[in-house]
Design a protein around this motif. Structure first.
Motif, PDB file in Angstrom:
ATOM      1  N   ALA A   1       0.834  -1.202   0.000  1.00  0.00           N
ATOM      2  CA  ALA A   1       0.000   0.000   0.000  1.00  0.00           C
ATOM      3  C   ALA A   1       0.867   1.250   0.000  1.00  0.00           C
ATOM      4  CB  ALA A   1      -0.919  -0.008   1.219  1.00  0.00           C
ATOM      5  N   ARG A   2       1.939   1.197   0.776  1.00  0.00           N
ATOM      6  CA  ARG A   2       2.820   2.359   0.856  1.00  0.00           C
ATOM      7  C   ARG A   2       3.479   2.610  -0.505  1.00  0.00           C
ATOM      8  NH1 ARG A   2       8.150   3.730   3.527  1.00  0.00           N
ATOM      9  NH2 ARG A   2       7.837   5.846   4.318  1.00  0.00           N
ATOM     10  N   THR A   3       3.882   1.516  -1.138  1.00  0.00           N
ATOM     11  CA  THR A   3       4.495   1.647  -2.457  1.00  0.00           C
ATOM     12  C   THR A   3       3.504   2.242  -3.453  1.00  0.00           C
ATOM     13  OG1 THR A   3       5.737  -0.347  -1.913  1.00  0.00           O
ATOM     14  CG2 THR A   3       5.809   0.376  -4.212  1.00  0.00           C
ATOM     15  N   GLN A   4       2.284   1.686  -3.443  1.00  0.00           N
ATOM     16  CA  GLN A   4       1.245   2.174  -4.365  1.00  0.00           C
ATOM     17  C   GLN A   4       0.943   3.652  -4.131  1.00  0.00           C
ATOM     18  OE1 GLN A   4      -0.417   0.642  -6.825  1.00  0.00           O
ATOM     19  NE2 GLN A   4       0.792  -1.241  -6.611  1.00  0.00           N
ATOM     20  N   LEU A   5       0.795   3.999  -2.881  1.00  0.00           N
ATOM     21  CA  LEU A   5       0.498   5.388  -2.533  1.00  0.00           C
ATOM     22  C   LEU A   5       1.638   6.292  -2.985  1.00  0.00           C
ATOM     23  CD1 LEU A   5      -1.472   7.327  -1.190  1.00  0.00           C
ATOM     24  CD2 LEU A   5      -0.462   6.768   1.019  1.00  0.00           C
ATOM     25  N   GLY A   6       2.863   5.811  -2.780  1.00  0.00           N
ATOM     26  CA  GLY A   6       4.034   6.567  -3.223  1.00  0.00           C
ATOM     27  C   GLY A   6       4.025   6.778  -4.726  1.00  0.00           C
ATOM     28  N   MET A   7       3.670   5.737  -5.452  1.00  0.00           N
ATOM     29  CA  MET A   7       3.661   5.851  -6.913  1.00  0.00           C
ATOM     30  C   MET A   7       2.581   6.827  -7.367  1.00  0.00           C
ATOM     31  SD  MET A   7       4.455   1.882  -7.869  1.00  0.00           S
ATOM     32  CE  MET A   7       3.698   1.918  -9.473  1.00  0.00           C
ATOM     33  N   TYR A   8       1.437   6.738  -6.721  1.00  0.00           N
ATOM     34  CA  TYR A   8       0.343   7.657  -7.053  1.00  0.00           C
ATOM     35  C   TYR A   8       0.787   9.107  -6.825  1.00  0.00           C
ATOM     36  CZ  TYR A   8      -3.749  10.526  -5.991  1.00  0.00           C
ATOM     37  OH  TYR A   8      -4.640  11.559  -5.914  1.00  0.00           O
ATOM     38  N   LEU A   9       1.430   9.339  -5.682  1.00  0.00           N
ATOM     39  CA  LEU A   9       1.873  10.700  -5.366  1.00  0.00           C
ATOM     40  C   LEU A   9       2.996  11.137  -6.308  1.00  0.00           C
ATOM     41  CD1 LEU A   9       1.697  10.430  -1.491  1.00  0.00           C
ATOM     42  CD2 LEU A   9       0.375  12.028  -2.886  1.00  0.00           C
ATOM     43  N   ALA A  10       3.826  10.186  -6.726  1.00  0.00           N
ATOM     44  CA  ALA A  10       4.924  10.528  -7.643  1.00  0.00           C
ATOM     45  C   ALA A  10       4.380  11.175  -8.905  1.00  0.00           C
ATOM     46  CB  ALA A  10       5.733   9.282  -7.981  1.00  0.00           C
ATOM     47  N   GLY A  11       3.263  10.625  -9.400  1.00  0.00           N
ATOM     48  CA  GLY A  11       2.641  11.194 -10.577  1.00  0.00           C
ATOM     49  C   GLY A  11       2.229  12.641 -10.341  1.00  0.00           C
ATOM     50  N   LEU A  12       1.652  12.893  -9.173  1.00  0.00           N
ATOM     51  CA  LEU A  12       1.218  14.259  -8.848  1.00  0.00           C
ATOM     52  C   LEU A  12       2.407  15.212  -8.740  1.00  0.00           C
ATOM     53  CD1 LEU A  12      -1.531  13.735  -6.123  1.00  0.00           C
ATOM     54  CD2 LEU A  12      -1.848  14.519  -8.473  1.00  0.00           C
ATOM     55  N   VAL A  13       3.466  14.740  -8.047  1.00  0.00           N
ATOM     56  CA  VAL A  13       4.645  15.596  -7.861  1.00  0.00           C
ATOM     57  C   VAL A  13       5.234  15.949  -9.218  1.00  0.00           C
ATOM     58  CG1 VAL A  13       6.977  15.704  -6.915  1.00  0.00           C
ATOM     59  CG2 VAL A  13       5.136  14.696  -5.560  1.00  0.00           C
ATOM     60  N   GLU A  14       5.258  14.969 -10.087  1.00  0.00           N
ATOM     61  CA  GLU A  14       5.718  15.185 -11.463  1.00  0.00           C
ATOM     62  C   GLU A  14       4.937  16.329 -12.113  1.00  0.00           C
ATOM     63  OE1 GLU A  14       8.658  14.126 -13.818  1.00  0.00           O
ATOM     64  OE2 GLU A  14       8.081  12.762 -12.192  1.00  0.00           O
ATOM     65  N   GLU A  15       3.625  16.259 -12.039  1.00  0.00           N
ATOM     66  CA  GLU A  15       2.773  17.313 -12.605  1.00  0.00           C
ATOM     67  C   GLU A  15       3.081  18.666 -11.975  1.00  0.00           C
ATOM     68  OE1 GLU A  15      -1.455  16.547 -12.291  1.00  0.00           O
ATOM     69  OE2 GLU A  15      -1.132  14.443 -12.878  1.00  0.00           O
ATOM     70  N   ARG A  16       3.198  18.670 -10.631  1.00  0.00           N
ATOM     71  CA  ARG A  16       3.368  19.941  -9.920  1.00  0.00           C
ATOM     72  C   ARG A  16       4.723  20.578 -10.206  1.00  0.00           C
ATOM     73  NH1 ARG A  16      -1.069  18.995  -9.461  1.00  0.00           N
ATOM     74  NH2 ARG A  16      -2.440  19.131  -7.654  1.00  0.00           N
ATOM     75  N   SER A  17       5.726  19.757 -10.503  1.00  0.00           N
ATOM     76  CA  SER A  17       7.022  20.388 -10.763  1.00  0.00           C
ATOM     77  C   SER A  17       7.008  21.055 -12.137  1.00  0.00           C
ATOM     78  CB  SER A  17       8.177  19.390 -10.622  1.00  0.00           C
ATOM     79  OG  SER A  17       7.813  18.133 -11.071  1.00  0.00           O
ATOM     80  N   LYS A  18       6.189  20.541 -13.050  1.00  0.00           N
ATOM     81  CA  LYS A  18       6.054  21.209 -14.355  1.00  0.00           C
ATOM     82  C   LYS A  18       5.129  22.420 -14.250  1.00  0.00           C
ATOM     83  CE  LYS A  18       6.549  17.036 -17.209  1.00  0.00           C
ATOM     84  NZ  LYS A  18       5.945  15.969 -16.372  1.00  0.00           N
ATOM     85  N   ASP A  19       4.089  22.259 -13.445  1.00  0.00           N
ATOM     86  CA  ASP A  19       3.043  23.279 -13.408  1.00  0.00           C
ATOM     87  C   ASP A  19       2.688  23.577 -11.947  1.00  0.00           C
ATOM     88  OD1 ASP A  19       0.907  24.907 -13.897  1.00  0.00           O
ATOM     89  OD2 ASP A  19      -0.477  23.263 -14.393  1.00  0.00           O
ATOM     90  N   PRO A  20       3.541  24.356 -11.269  1.00  0.00           N
ATOM     91  CA  PRO A  20       3.353  24.563  -9.825  1.00  0.00           C
ATOM     92  C   PRO A  20       2.054  25.310  -9.515  1.00  0.00           C
ATOM     93  CG  PRO A  20       5.484  25.435 -10.577  1.00  0.00           C
ATOM     94  CD  PRO A  20       4.694  25.095 -11.792  1.00  0.00           C
ATOM     95  N   ARG A  21       1.446  24.932  -8.393  1.00  0.00           N
ATOM     96  CA  ARG A  21       0.273  25.657  -7.894  1.00  0.00           C
ATOM     97  C   ARG A  21       0.575  26.096  -6.467  1.00  0.00           C
ATOM     98  NH1 ARG A  21      -4.508  21.448  -9.365  1.00  0.00           N
ATOM     99  NH2 ARG A  21      -3.837  20.921 -11.481  1.00  0.00           N
ATOM    100  N   ASP A  22      -0.426  26.701  -5.853  1.00  0.00           N
ATOM    101  CA  ASP A  22      -0.216  27.129  -4.466  1.00  0.00           C
ATOM    102  C   ASP A  22      -0.572  25.981  -3.528  1.00  0.00           C
ATOM    103  OD1 ASP A  22       0.234  28.579  -2.199  1.00  0.00           O
ATOM    104  OD2 ASP A  22      -1.733  29.550  -2.203  1.00  0.00           O
ATOM    105  N   ASP A  23       0.268  24.970  -3.504  1.00  0.00           N
ATOM    106  CA  ASP A  23       0.024  23.865  -2.579  1.00  0.00           C
ATOM    107  C   ASP A  23       1.370  23.278  -2.143  1.00  0.00           C
ATOM    108  OD1 ASP A  23       0.945  22.010  -4.558  1.00  0.00           O
ATOM    109  OD2 ASP A  23      -1.055  22.010  -5.466  1.00  0.00           O
ATOM    110  N   MET A  24       1.317  22.412  -1.161  1.00  0.00           N
ATOM    111  CA  MET A  24       2.561  21.931  -0.557  1.00  0.00           C
ATOM    112  C   MET A  24       3.353  21.022  -1.490  1.00  0.00           C
ATOM    113  SD  MET A  24       1.594  21.376   3.444  1.00  0.00           S
ATOM    114  CE  MET A  24       3.226  20.783   3.895  1.00  0.00           C
ATOM    115  N   LEU A  25       2.668  20.211  -2.274  1.00  0.00           N
ATOM    116  CA  LEU A  25       3.408  19.336  -3.195  1.00  0.00           C
ATOM    117  C   LEU A  25       4.238  20.170  -4.173  1.00  0.00           C
ATOM    118  CD1 LEU A  25       1.002  16.380  -4.148  1.00  0.00           C
ATOM    119  CD2 LEU A  25       2.961  16.341  -2.593  1.00  0.00           C
ATOM    120  N   SER A  26       3.653  21.262  -4.664  1.00  0.00           N
ATOM    121  CA  SER A  26       4.408  22.135  -5.577  1.00  0.00           C
ATOM    122  C   SER A  26       5.629  22.701  -4.869  1.00  0.00           C
ATOM    123  CB  SER A  26       3.526  23.288  -6.068  1.00  0.00           C
ATOM    124  OG  SER A  26       2.394  22.800  -6.720  1.00  0.00           O
ATOM    125  N   ASP A  27       5.422  23.175  -3.637  1.00  0.00           N
ATOM    126  CA  ASP A  27       6.536  23.768  -2.893  1.00  0.00           C
ATOM    127  C   ASP A  27       7.613  22.734  -2.579  1.00  0.00           C
ATOM    128  OD1 ASP A  27       5.052  26.029  -3.002  1.00  0.00           O
ATOM    129  OD2 ASP A  27       4.812  26.299  -0.841  1.00  0.00           O
TER     130      ASP A  27
END
Lengths: 411, 463, 86
Positions: A194-220
Motif C-alpha cells: 500500500a505504501r508503495t502504491q500510494l508513493g507511486m500515485y503521489l509521484a505522478g502528482l509531484v511530477e505534474e506539480r514540478s512542471k506546473d506549480p500551484r499554491d500547494d505543498m506538493l508544488s513547494d
C-alpha cells in the motif's frame, strides 16, 4: 489462569472503549516491562515529557535491536523512512523543508488563510445533513472534513480519495501493534504494498506539480525553494505519504472524540452553543482528555538509560503512553474530569520535543470550527450508542462510527 | 510574637517597592496573589508603567513593535499607589523611610529594592552628548534610536559585541544599514559564552555583512561642527565614519541612591541571603529590606553558593516572586531563591538560549549538532560536572541539559546522543576571558568576596 | 491587549505564529518576534495562540471583554533627569 499482561490488555480490542482504568493501573508502575519481547512502558507525565526531550532516545527503527522490534522495514517499500522515523540531523532537515511549504517563517499565512475555507467545508458537510434526523458523524463529517483539508493543503485531487483510501487504510492499520503482531506476514506485506502504491500515485502528482506549480505543498516540496534546498524525489514522496496519513487519521479521531465527549457532557455542549470561543479551550482539554494519538510506540534508547531507578537497556522498545500521562494526578488536578475551564492546559496530546505534531495548528483550527458549528447547528443531538463502536487501532484510537440523532438543523 | 507581626503586616502593613519594572511589577502581583492587603507603593524613576525591555533591541528595532508600547501585561488587579517619574534618592534604614528625589518621603514596614541596572554610558561626557550617540536600555532610548535609524541614517557603529550590541547590529543589518561592530575581546559574546561559541557568533556577524572589528577599543568619538557624530576612532588607528553610534558596554547597577544608607550596596549590586533579604554593609542580614532582579547579588546553592548577579529576565521574575513571598510569610515558610539561570537572545535569525552559568565552565562539549551549521547543543563542564548549556536553534533539547545541571551530571558526556558529530566526541577548552576583565551582559557575575569591595575600616577600640 | 512571551520557556513550536500571524512571527527557524501591544482586532487569534502554546509561555492582558482598565497613575513631577551616578 494468569491474567494477560497489562500491555496485552491495553492493545486488546475489548478495552478500546475505555482504556483509562488500565492507564491508571499502568501509572502504578512508572516503568513497566512485563516480559521479554514486551516494550518498556512509560506512563507518568513528567517521565514522558522528559524522554521526549532526551537526546539518548531515538526514533530511528535502525536503532531498535530488542526482540519484537519493528518489522515494517522501509527498504522493502522502496520509500525511505519519513521524518517521523528519523533522528536529527536528517529529521531536522526534512522537517524544516516540509515546514517551509507549510508554515512560518516561509509560509506564515498558509494555515490562517485557510480558516474561511475550513468554515465553508464544515458548512457544506452539515448542510448535507438536511432532511435527516440521524447521521454517522464519522462517515459524514469527521472523516471527509480533514481529508478534504489535507488534500487541499497538499494539492491532491479530492476526487481521488476512494483510490488512495484503499492504500491508507492498511497503512494506518499497520501502525497498530496488536494488529501487526496477530495478523502475520501477509498483512505486513499488504501494508508495504500500500505504501508503495500510494508513493507511486503521489509521484505522478509531484511530477505534474514540478512542471506546473500551484499554491500547494506538493508544488513547494517539489520546488524546494527554502534555505535547505530541495528534498530528493523519494524524500518528497515519503513526506507526502506521512502528511497524507497523519492529516487523515488523527483529526478524524480528535473531532469524533470531541463530539462524543461533548455529548457526554451536555453542559459544555450548551456553553459552546452560546459561546463559540469556548471551542479553543475545549479542544486543548480534549487533547489532554481523549488524545487521538494514545501512545508513541516507536522510540528506543541508543544507550542504557535509567528511568525511576529502572535501567532500560540500549535498543529496547519504549512506549510513551501520552494518554496515560495526560491523566497523571501528579500533574493535573482532578485528571479524570473533562474540564475545559482548567487553567493548566499543558497536555501531551501533540507530543513534545522535536517530533511534536507537525500538523497541530491545522488540527486545532479544524476541530475548533467543527465542534463549534456542530454545537451551533444540530438541534438537541443525542448519542445512539454509548460507547460507540471503536476502530481496532490502539494507537490512533477513536470511534469507527458515531451515530447521532437530532431534531433538525439551525441555519 | 513574630507570627503576630507577620499577621499584622499581611493585613495592614505598608510595603514599598523601589523599582517599577519587571521585578517590581511581578513582586507587587505576587504580594497581592499571596494575600497581602496592606498598602502597596511602587516607586519608579521612569514616568512609565512597567514595560518589557527585551523587545527594544529586537521587535522594536525591526519595526514590529512600537517603543512606546511594550508595557507588561498585568497578571491581576494590583490596587497599588504608583509614584512614577521620580527616582528614590536615599534610604533611612532606622526610620524605615525611602527619600525621593523630589524631597518627599515614603514610610515602609517592609521594603523591596528592585532598581535594576542602567546602560553604562560612553565615558567621555562631551562625546557621549554628540547627536547620534545612543545607549539602548530604556523606552526613551529605543524611541530616540529608532527615530534616528528611520530618519536616513546610513552608517552605524556599535561599540561592544555582547548580546545587546549584537542584537542591535543584527537589526541594523536587516534594515539595510552599514554596520561596524567594535569589540575589545577576540569575538562577540565571549564574556557570556566563551571563545569557542564566540567564534560562531563572529561568523554570524561576518556572514550577515557586519564589519566586525575585534581586539580593538574605541579611543574617541568625533563630532562635526554641528555637534553630530561623524566618525569613530579605533585603537588600531583606523577611523570609521558613522552617523549613528550605539554604545553597548554593559550596565551599571542602580545603587548610588543607597550610598551611606548602611546597606551592603555597591557597584556590584546589593548582596542578599538566599531568601532575598539584603545584607547591611557589615554583612549582617536585615529583616525588612529585600532585593530582587538585576540589582541583586545572592548565593546560589547549585553553584557552590557563589554570589551570582544575574541580569536575566527570568531571574527578575523568579526572584521577585520569591522575595515577595518571603516578605509576608512566617520565617518557617520562607524559601530560597534557587532559580536556574537562563537567558535567550535572537540575532541574525538565530535563536540562542542558555541555562546554568556558562562562565563557570572551563570546558565545552558539542553534544548535538554542529557549530559549522549554527545548530547545536553545547554543554559546559567544571570539575567533572555539567554546569551550563547553550543552544543555537536547538531549544527543544535545553530542558534535558537543565536537568543534567540540576543533578550535577558528570562531564564529559561519555554516552551517545542523537546527532553527535565527530567534533562533539571530546571536550574542548571553553575559552573564557580572564574573569577580572570587564565584559558585557546579560552577565552572570561570579562574585565571591572581593577585596575591592571593602567598605569597612577596622578601627581597634581603645579601652 | 498587552502581551508578553516568556522566551525562556519558548521552544519555537511556532503555534502562535501559525494561528496569529499578524502578532507573532518567526525570525529564522526558532526565534520569535511579537507585537507586545496587539490591536483588538486580533483578539480571537491571540486567544487561539495563547491557548495553543505547548509550553504556555504567553501572558495576555485584556484578552477577555471587560478586562481591567488602565491602572490609575500617580505621577509626581516630570520625567527625571538621568542621574550621573554620583
Amino acid at each position: 489462569m494468569t491474567q494477560p499482561s497489562l500491555v496485552a490488555r491495553i492493545t486488546d480490542f475489548a478495552n478500546r472503549a475505555d482504556p483509562y482504568p488500565l492507564y491508571a493501573e499502568l501509572r502504578r508502575t512508572p516503568v513497566l516491562h512485563e516480559e521479554e519481547g514486551e516494550p518498556y512502558v512509560i506512563s507518568s507525565y513528567w517521565d514522558i515529557e522528559s524522554l521526549l526531550h532526551d537526546p539518548r532516545i531515538s526514533s530511528d527503527a535502525a536503532n531498535m535491536t530488542a526482540a519484537g522490534a519493528d518489522e515494517l522495514q522501509s527498504e522493502s517499500t522502496g520509500l525511505p523512512p519519513s521524518f517521523i522515523r528519523l533522528d536529527p540531523p536528517e529529521h531536522d532537515r526534512l522537517r524544516r523543508i516540509a515546514n517551509s511549504a507549510f508554515g512560518p517563517p516561509h509560509e506564515p499565512r498558509r494555515v490562517d488563510d485557510m480558516r474561511g475555507e475550513l468554515h465553508t467545508i464544515v458548512t457544506e458537510l452539515i448542510d448535507g445533513f438536511a432532511g435527516r434526523t440521524e447521521v454517522d458523524l464519522v462517515d459524514q463529517f469527521a472523516y471527509p472534513f480533514p481529508v478534504t483539508v489535507i488534500c487541499r493543503l497538499l494539492g491532491v485531487p479530492r476526487e481521488d480519495e476512494p483510490r488512495f483510501r484503499s492504500w491508507v487504510d492498511p497503512l494506518v492499520a499497520s501502525l497498530d501493534p496488536e494488529t501487526r503482531q496477530s495478523a502475520g506476514p501477509e498483512f505486513v506485506q499488504a501494508a508495504q504494498e500500500a505504501r508503495t502504491q500510494l508513493g507511486m500515485y503521489l509521484a505522478g502528482l509531484v511530477e505534474e506539480r514540478s512542471k506546473d506549480p500551484r499554491d500547494d505543498m506538493l508544488s513547494d516540496l517539489a520546488a524546494g525553494k527554502g534555505p535547505d534546498g530541495a528534498m530528493t524525489m523519494m524524500e518528497v514522496l515519503s513526506t507526502a505519504v506521512l502528511l497524507l496519513i497523519a492529516g487523515h487519521e488523527t483529526t478524524v479521531n480528535l473531532i469524533t472524540n470531541g463530539m462524543l465527549t461533548l455529548l457526554r457532557h451536555p453542559e459544555y455542549l450548551q456553553r459552546l452553543r452560546e459561546d463559540p470561543e469556548l471551542a479553543v479551550n475545549i479542544v486543548e482539554e480534549l487533547l489532554r482528555y481523549e488524545p487521538p494519538v494514545q501512545l508513541v510506540p516507536q522510540r528506543t534508547c541508543i544507550t542504557d538509560i535509567e528511568v525511576r531507578g529502572v535501567t532500560i537497556p540500549k535498543g529496547s522498545r519504549i512506549w510513551l503512553m501520552l494518554a496515560a500521562g495526560n491523566r497523571d494526578p501528579e500533574r493535573f488536578k482532578d485528571p479524570e474530569r473533562f474540564d475545559p475551564d482548567r487553567d493548566d492546559l499543558q497536555h501531551l496530546g501533540f507530543g513534545s520535543g522535536i517530533h511534536s505534531c507537525f500538523g497541530a495548528p491545522v488540527a486545532r483550527l479544524e476541530t475548533q470550527i467543527a465542534l463549534a458549528e456542530l454545537a451551533r447547528r444540530l438541534q438537541d443531538p443525542r448519542l445512539v450508542a454509548d460507547p460507540p463502536p471503536y476502530r481496532p487501532n490502539a494507537v490512533l484510537r477513536g470511534p469507527r462510527h458515531l451515530t447521532v440523532t437530532f431534531d433538525g438543523l439551525n441555519p | 510574637m513574630a507570627a503576630d507581626y507577620v499577621d499584622w503586616l499581611r493585613r495592614e502593613g505598608r510595603i514599598v517597592i523601589v523599582g517599577a519594572s519587571l521585578a517590581g511589577l511581578r513582586a507587587a502581583e505576587t504580594l497581592r496573589e499571596e494575600g497581602f492587603t496592606g498598602s502597596l507603593t511602587l516607586i519608579g524613576d521612569e514616568p512609565y508603567e512597567p514595560y518589557d525591555r527585551p523587545p527594544l533591541s529586537k521587535s522594536v528595532l525591526l519595526g514590529k513593535a512600537s517603543p512606546e508600547h511594550t508595557e507588561l501585561p498585568r497578571r491581576r488587579e494590583l490596587d497599588a499607589e504608583w509614584r512614577l517619574g521620580v527616582p528614590a534618592a536615599g534610604l533611612d534604614l532606622t526610620g524605615k523611610r525611602v527619600l525621593l528625589a523630589d524631597g518627599e518621603e515614603v514610610d515602609y514596614d517592609r521594603l523591596l529594592i528592585a532598581t535594576g541596572v542602567r546602560a553604562r554610558p560612553w565615558p567621555v561626557p562631551e562625546e557621549a552628548e554628540l547627536d547620534g550617540v545612543f545607549v539602548l536600555r530604556t523606552r526613551d532610548d529605543a524611541t530616540a534610536l529608532t527615530e534616528k535609524l528611520r530618519a536616513g541614517a546610513r552608517r552605524v557603529v556599535v561599540i561592544g559585541a555582547g548580546f545587546a550590541g549584537s542584537e542591535v547590529a543584527s537589526a541594523c543589518r536587516e534594515m539595510g544599514l552599514e554596520v561596524t561592530v567594535a569589540e575589545r575581546a577576540g569575538a562577540p559574546l565571549v564574556g557570556a559564552l566563551g571563545g569557542v561559541i564566540g567564534a560562531v557568533a563572529a561568523e554570524l556577524h561576518l556572514e550577515n555583512g557586519v564589519d566586525l572589528r575585534t581586539r580593538v577599543t574605541v579611543t574617541a568619538l568625533e563630532g562635526d561642527a554641528m555637534g553630530r557624530v561623524r566618525a569613530v576612532h579605533l585603537s588600531d588607528e583606523s577611523v570609521v565614519e558613522a552617523d549613528v553610534v550605539v554604545v553597548s558596554l554593559g550596565s551599571m547597577r542602580n545603587t548610588e541612591w543607597l550610598s551611606g544608607s548602611g546597606l551592603g550596596a555597591g557597584p556590584r549590586g546589593i548582596a542578599s541571603d538566599a531568601g532575598c533579604r539584603a545584607f547591611d554593609f557589615r554583612g549582617i542580614v536585615t529583616d525588612d529590606v529585600f532585593v530582587a532582579g538585576d540589582v541583586a547579588r545572592s548565593p546560589h546553592a547549585l553553584f557552590g553558593y557563589q554570589f551570582l548577579s544575574l541580569e536575566h529576565w527570568g531571574n527578575a521574575v523568579a526572584q521577585a516572586e520569591t522575595a515577595a513571598h518571603n516578605m509576608i510569610c512566617p520565617a518557617s515558610d520562607r524559601r530560597p531563591h534557587m532559580w536556574m539561570p537562563a537567558f535567550w537572545s535572537s540575532q541574525f535569525g538565530v535563536n540562542i538560549k542558555s541555562v546554568g552559568v556558562p562562565p563557570m565552565g572551563d570546558e565545552l562539549m558539542i553534544i548535538q549538532g554542529s557549530t559549522a551549521e549554527r545548530r547545536f547543543v553545547g554543554v559546559y563542564g567544571f570539575k567533572g560536572r555539567v554546569v551550563a548549556a547553550v543552544t543555537f536553534d536547538n531549544a527543544r533539547w535545553l530542558e534535558y541539559c537543565q536537568r543534567q545541571i540540576e543533578q550535577g551530571a558528570p562531564f564529559p558526556v561519555e554516552y551517545p546522543t542523537v546527532d553527535r558529530r565527530p567534533e562533539g566526541r571530546q571536550p574542548v577548552a571553553a575559552d573564557f576571558p580572564d574573569p577580572s576583565l570587564p565584559t558585557h551582559g546579560p552577565t552572570v557575575t561570579l562574585s565571591g568576596y572581593s577585596p575591592a569591595d571593602r567598605r569597612l575600616v577596622f578601627t581597634p577600640g581603645h579601652h | 491587549m498587552r502581551i508578553v512571551v516568556d522566551l525562556n520557556k519558548c521552544q519555537g513550536y511556532a503555534q502562535c505564529a501559525f494561528l496569529a500571524p499578524d502578532v507573532f512571527t518567526m525570525h529564522g527557524e526558532e526565534a520569535l518576534l511579537y507585537d507586545p501591544r496587539a490591536a483588538d482586532e486580533h483578539r480571537d487569534a491571540v486567544a487561539r495562540a495563547a491557548a495553543a502554546c505547548p509550553v504556555q509561555a504567553i501572558t495576555v492582558e485584556g484578552l477577555h471583554q471587560g478586562a481591567p482598565a488602565e491602572p490609575e497613575q500617580v505621577l509626581t513631577g516630570a520625567p527625571w533627569e538621568p542621574r550621573d551616578g554620583r
